[in-house]
Design an enzyme around this catalytic site. Structure first.
Site, PDB file in Angstrom:
ATOM      1  N   ASP A 145       0.880  -1.170   0.000  1.00 30.71           N
ATOM      2  CA  ASP A 145       0.000   0.000   0.000  1.00 30.71           C
ATOM      3  C   ASP A 145       0.916   1.218   0.000  1.00 30.71           C
ATOM      4  O   ASP A 145       1.436   1.615   1.043  1.00 30.71           O
ATOM      5  CB  ASP A 145      -0.894  -0.017   1.236  1.00 30.71           C
ATOM      6  CG  ASP A 145      -1.796   1.199   1.314  1.00 30.71           C
ATOM      7  OD1 ASP A 145      -2.234   1.690   0.253  1.00 30.71           O
ATOM      8  OD2 ASP A 145      -2.068   1.666   2.438  1.00 30.71           O
ATOM      9  N   GLU A 151      -1.377  -1.479  -4.766  1.00 35.90           N
ATOM     10  CA  GLU A 151      -2.614  -0.734  -4.974  1.00 35.90           C
ATOM     11  C   GLU A 151      -2.363   0.423  -5.941  1.00 35.90           C
ATOM     12  O   GLU A 151      -1.357   1.114  -5.852  1.00 35.90           O
ATOM     13  CB  GLU A 151      -3.134  -0.204  -3.636  1.00 35.90           C
ATOM     14  CG  GLU A 151      -4.530   0.340  -3.734  1.00 35.90           C
ATOM     15  CD  GLU A 151      -5.129   0.653  -2.374  1.00 35.90           C
ATOM     16  OE1 GLU A 151      -6.102  -0.023  -2.013  1.00 35.90           O
ATOM     17  OE2 GLU A 151      -4.615   1.565  -1.710  1.00 35.90           O
ATOM     18  N   ASP A 167      -2.340   0.748   7.265  1.00 42.91           N
ATOM     19  CA  ASP A 167      -1.394   0.546   6.161  1.00 42.91           C
ATOM     20  C   ASP A 167      -1.126  -0.941   5.952  1.00 42.91           C
ATOM     21  O   ASP A 167      -1.094  -1.431   4.823  1.00 42.91           O
ATOM     22  CB  ASP A 167      -0.075   1.279   6.424  1.00 42.91           C
ATOM     23  CG  ASP A 167      -0.231   2.788   6.458  1.00 42.91           C
ATOM     24  OD1 ASP A 167      -0.977   3.324   5.619  1.00 42.91           O
ATOM     25  OD2 ASP A 167       0.399   3.431   7.320  1.00 42.91           O
TER      26      ASP A 167
END
Length: 160
Positions: free
Chosen positions: A7, A67, A139
């Site tokens: 992420d 992502e 996160d």
């Protein structure tokens, strides 16, 4: 298959490693690369590259899932996040790893069953899906959710 989920962020990047075998995923490790919000951007990007290299050494993933950028507060935030993603993608590519990118709505859909799920829903479902009882930051859970999304999508890929 060992999957590293990421992420990306320019101040903190979440990471999570899972093993996916026979339609089952198992938690291995997760954490957050804290890059030092007070540091200049070039220094944070260097620390990010070094952190990713360390994860690759320590966890030897077979593939990586990251992502995609969906939006940012403003143009500057989007640009800075783009720099961080670029460093991550370049570091993974230099290591010769396959890189799979997933939109945030797809990640939420795959993990929580709804493309508009909130962070808490995603975090709870990641913990349930991986039978993870320890504390995890947003996160970390986001990175693990990206890894789980890739694991779910591997069911439809032909085996080599």
């Amino acid at each position: 298959m060992r999957i590293l989920g990421l992420d990306p962020g320019s101040r903190a990047t979440g990471w999570g490693v899972i093993v996916h075998e026979r339609h089952r995923s198992r938690y291995l490790a997760s954490g957050t690369l804290r890059l030092g919000a007070e540091r200049p951007l070039p220094e944070r990007l260097l620390r990010l590259a070094e952190g990713i290299e360390g994860l690759l050494r320590d966890h030897a993933p077979d593939t990586c899932a990251i992502e995609q950028i969906f939006s940012a507060r403003n143009a500057r935030s989007a640009l800075v996040l783009g720099h961080a993603r670029g460093v991550i993608v370049a570091t993974l590519a230099r290591a010769g790893l396959p890189i799979h990118e997933y939109a945030p709505a797809l990640v939420k859909q795959a993990v929580a069953g709804a493309g508009r799920a909130d962070k808490e829903q995603v975090q709870r479902m990641v913990a349930v899906l991986l039978n993870h009882r320890g504390a995890m930051s947003e996160d970390e859970s986001d990175a693990l959710a990206v890894a789980l999304t890739h694991a779910a999508n591997t069911r439809f890929e032909p085996r080599s």
